[in-house]
Design a protein around this motif. Sequence first.
Motif, short mmCIF file in Angstrom:
data_model
loop_
_atom_site.label_atom_id
_atom_site.label_comp_id
_atom_site.label_asym_id
_atom_site.label_seq_id
_atom_site.Cartn_x
_atom_site.Cartn_y
_atom_site.Cartn_z
N ARG A 1 0.44 -1.98 7.33
CA ARG A 1 0.28 -1.26 6.07
C ARG A 1 -0.25 0.15 6.26
O ARG A 1 0.02 1.01 5.43
CB ARG A 1 -0.67 -2.03 5.15
CG ARG A 1 -0.08 -3.31 4.60
CD ARG A 1 -0.96 -3.89 3.50
NE ARG A 1 -0.31 -4.99 2.80
CZ ARG A 1 -0.64 -5.42 1.59
NH1 ARG A 1 -1.64 -4.81 0.95
NH2 ARG A 1 0.00 -6.41 1.03
N ASP A 2 -1.00 0.40 7.31
CA ASP A 2 -1.69 1.68 7.42
C ASP A 2 -1.12 2.58 8.50
O ASP A 2 -1.65 3.67 8.75
CB ASP A 2 -3.19 1.46 7.66
CG ASP A 2 -3.44 0.63 8.93
OD1 ASP A 2 -2.46 0.11 9.49
OD2 ASP A 2 -4.60 0.52 9.34
N ASP B 1 4.25 8.48 -0.76
CA ASP B 1 4.80 8.08 0.54
C ASP B 1 6.33 8.10 0.52
O ASP B 1 6.97 8.52 1.48
CB ASP B 1 4.29 6.69 0.92
CG ASP B 1 2.78 6.64 1.02
OD1 ASP B 1 2.21 7.51 1.71
OD2 ASP B 1 2.17 5.76 0.40
N THR C 1 3.87 5.95 5.54
CA THR C 1 2.55 6.58 5.45
C THR C 1 2.40 7.72 6.44
O THR C 1 1.56 8.61 6.23
CB THR C 1 1.44 5.54 5.69
OG1 THR C 1 1.65 4.90 6.96
CG2 THR C 1 1.42 4.50 4.59
N ASN C 2 3.21 7.75 7.49
CA ASN C 2 3.15 8.84 8.47
C ASN C 2 4.15 9.96 8.17
O ASN C 2 4.16 10.98 8.86
CB ASN C 2 3.43 8.31 9.88
CG ASN C 2 2.31 7.43 10.39
OD1 ASN C 2 1.15 7.59 10.00
ND2 ASN C 2 2.64 6.48 11.26
N HIS D 1 0.82 -1.22 0.00
CA HIS D 1 0.00 0.00 0.00
C HIS D 1 0.86 1.28 0.00
O HIS D 1 0.34 2.35 0.28
CB HIS D 1 -0.98 0.04 1.19
CG HIS D 1 -2.15 -0.88 1.03
ND1 HIS D 1 -3.16 -0.97 1.95
CD2 HIS D 1 -2.47 -1.76 0.05
CE1 HIS D 1 -4.04 -1.86 1.55
NE2 HIS D 1 -3.64 -2.36 0.40
N VAL D 2 2.13 1.15 -0.32
CA VAL D 2 3.00 2.32 -0.43
C VAL D 2 2.93 2.86 -1.85
O VAL D 2 2.97 2.10 -2.82
CB VAL D 2 4.46 1.96 -0.07
CG1 VAL D 2 5.43 3.09 -0.46
CG2 VAL D 2 4.57 1.67 1.42
#
Length: 975
Positions: free
Chosen positions: A906-907, A846, A912-913, A841-842
């Motif tokens: 993944r999240d 990101d 993602t942060n 999910h990158v």
Amino acid sequence: MPSARVDPRDAVFEALDTFARRHIGPADAESAAMCAAVGVGSLDGLVAKTVPDNITIANPTRLGPGLSESELLAEVKRIAAMNKVYRSYIGMGYSGTITPPVILRNIMENPGWYTQYTPYQPEISQGRLESLINYQTMVQELTGLDIANASLLDEATAAAEAMLICYSQANRKKDVFFVDHNCLPQTIACVKTRAQGFGINVVVGDFETFDFAAHKGKVAGALIQYPSQFGEVSNYEAFVKRAHDNGALVACATDLLALALLKPPGEFGVDIALGNSQRFGVPLGYGGPHAAFFAVKDALKRRMPGRLIGVSKDATGKPAYRLALQTREQHIRREKATSNICTAQALLANMAAMYAVYHGPDGIRAIAQRVHNLTAILARAISSLGHSVANSAFFDTLKIATAGPAAAVVAAALEKKINLRKIDDAHVGITLDETVTKQDLEDLVAVFAATSPKPAAAAAVLATAAEGISAETPAAAFGANAARTSKYLTHPVFNSYHSETEMLRYITMLMNKDLSLANAMIPLGSCTMKLNATTEMIPVTLPEFGNIHPFVPLDQAEGYKTLIKELEYGIAQATGFDYVSMQPNSGAQGEYTGLRVIKAYLESIGQGHRDVCLIPVSAHGTNPASAAMCGMTVVTVKCDDAGNLDLDDLRAKSEKHKDRLAATMITYPSTYGVFEAGIKEACAIIHANGGQVYMDGANLNAQLGLCKPAEIGADVCHLNNHKTLAIPHGGGGPGMGPIGVKSHLGPFLPGHPVVPTGGSKAIGPVSAAPWGSASILPISWAYMKMLGDDGVRKATQVALLNANYMLRRLEKHYPILYTNKDGFCAHEFIIDCRPFDATSHVQAIDIAKRLHDYGFHSPTMSFPVANTLMIEPTESESKAELDRFCDAMIQIRQEIRDIEEGRQPRDNNVLTNAPHTVDVLIGAEWNRPYSRETAAFPVPSLRRRKFWPTVSRVDDTFGDRNLICSCPPIEDYEQ
């Protein structure tokens, strides 16, 4: 290292401050090691693997040997001394100004400001974004309109953009645009040039007598000048009402300093206000670069061209600035666009904004009041000498009916090294500015006394004229209901930094929020962020270049003439073209100009019906927009699976449209970062079917010294001087986009209504000034002069080497999207991030944001292929910096692998942060499945050298849904 041209016995006499070894990042030993890593034996061997042998240079450049840095500075001072810096009161949209030294030294001459890139990555651009929102706020409040953009190229092209807003707002069903004859001549000419491609009928006349009804509801809009080019302050309220009653919009070209005293356009119903912010602390510079301002009513905000800074929030809820409505019209609508503008004059807008911050509302009003009062005193003095002032109301400009021939007054002024404007045989114009002293006024009065039927002593006349005039109140009436009563610049930012100490700290605080080349490599594909060398920058702020009005007599600008001719020669040598025009002041303007020249040529040979332009699907969004603006029909051409132009599709469409084919637009090397082997064949196909070849010079920095567009087969090509020839990007502008053309197109190069330039059959002007942004041309001139033939070639070779070295290091970790048959790229390459979406999910965004944590600007994101990163290192970067970036990317790949293999969720992971600010890292709570140290210092070298993002990831969607484009209340930050 001695130059090849020097006899070895004379090597001892060679200068040591040679430029090429300072500009080119890798030392010779490092280059050799990098060649070995790439798999070639030398730089020449690399060229053989990357550049098709059928296009390598046939006629070597004749630039001569490169000058050393000290030799260059001596030469530029000699050329600068050829300019005559007279006192210019010509006006016509350009005025003298005093650049506060704290702004000159700490913004204009500061690489922390001038080497920044366009703020597409807001987390590392908060400083310049804040300054630009100050600019927008300043423009909104002074013009009295709802929303302003972050600047346009110049006043004349801004007026053309206003016309196209009126046209598009009328759904292209109204084709008449009225322009008052008292608008600036260069503005009228640029509006006419732009109108031609859209079939708009520009009617020039008197606003007081213009009959809307006579055009049967076909008037889309109107343009007025306030004050007029001759200084008149007219009351336009009745005209604006008539225009609106007849379904037309009204644009008003105006003067920000005048609006400190005059009723703002927004208060008498104008829909669009525009102009030049130059007199807010930006040097004359022979015409540019200067930031145009542009403001509109709220209802027109979605049609406004250019960049718009908005206020959003970051992932923690903290206020954050960003580019609002970031995907602009030319990229969304392509050939249906009415504007190809994708840039701004950010550096100059920042200077103008800081001028307002430094002086504040009281200071701006005091400057305006003084300029006006001095003008009133001069009007009295001149009138007492028997001349006649024609203005009934004025701010800073007088139209004077001379007692004798106007030429005699102009000649008398020249004897005192003063430039006045000769309007006609019986009138002269004078525009005063903040630089004017009492002695200047005495000298002006003496000029009129010497040509007066009743001469008198200048000092006595001036003293009498000044009697009763107060510094606190306007010296002359502006006319009924014309004085400003509303407040402006009320935000604390304009009322807090009036000492130099506070101003210096504010400028520095903002600079420290921004990543520039002074901090790290900016590896942007297709944007070419190479070194902007200090020696190249020094000439820009020499007074002999900075203090020249663009419309001075040509014999006062001999230094500029010499420098421009030498640069034109250098560009012609490097590209193989016969003629060069310096007028386009951005890359998109260069595109437009080149296509307009092609159209004019075709019309001259009876082929005016040719109107089809073939453009690859991979082209920049400005390409189809530029073609459409020239009245061309865009037909797209496919690219094959390797990213190359599909020659079969090009041939088929060329033959299909052979009776209408006007041109093709080809970027070379391709937008995918490869030298396409079929480029000569592509040019031959177009020529065989009656068309012309326009080469987009976005990637010309990969050609210089190795091949020449004209020898490849191009008929016209623009150069992005801010990319190829080292002009700084300035945080999003200035730029320059000169074009080179073959001999058959030379007669059609753009002219100018005030200063003779261009070809014998010139198209109309495409910029307000005859040579565009002339004051930054010394940068490109110096770049070519110091590199010389050997340096230009080596710089390009090393640009190819740096890109291929990075490609070899990263191809083991990331999929590379396009290379040539031997596995080599040109000066840039594309990393494909699409597979990571499925595995982790990158996405590219990101990786881009995580690079901020490593202290880097991200590569170009999702262009020309969605969810990819395009990397371009340039020749300026050392092997150590290339390795530092590659190490960061390799470590990020490991961070992706940690997600793929289940060690991170993944999240909620470090990518993602990202990016991670100091506020987040030192916060009381830390509920993330990785350590603070991993977030902040993923590689050990960051403990020694770290650039910190100042906001967390910015919420773009929130910013577009809640469009706020002026300074937010200070309480927002306190909360």
